[in-house]
Write a protein that holds these residues in place. Structure first.
Motif: not given
Length: 75
Positions: A34-35, A28, A24, A37-38
């Motif tokens: 950091i997710r 960044k 993560a 799914i995005l």
């Protein structure tokens, strides 16, 4: 029994020994969400390759990201 494939970050943690928190932070720092799914499918591939390149250099398998990428493309 049918098993589900592991998510990208779980696979990267398993291969590299990094934690989810490490990944993560790296995401960044490199400008990725950091997710996971995005991440778009293309971003997932870019992020995976970037993490593996830096890991391979750190472990001494390659001397540069360019060399590692050439070898990863052959896989």
């Amino acid at each position: 029994m049918l098993t589900h494939p592991k998510p990208l970050l779980d696979k990267l943690c398993e291969v590299t020994g990094y934690t989810l928190l490490d990944l993560a932070g790296f995401a960044k720092d490199e400008g990725y969400p950091i997710r996971p799914i995005l991440l778009s499918p293309f971003q997932k591939i870019q992020f995976r390759n970037l993490v593996l390149c830096y890991w391979a250099i750190k472990e001494g398998y390659f001397t540069s990201c360019a060399r590692a990428e050439v070898e990863f493309i052959k896989l």
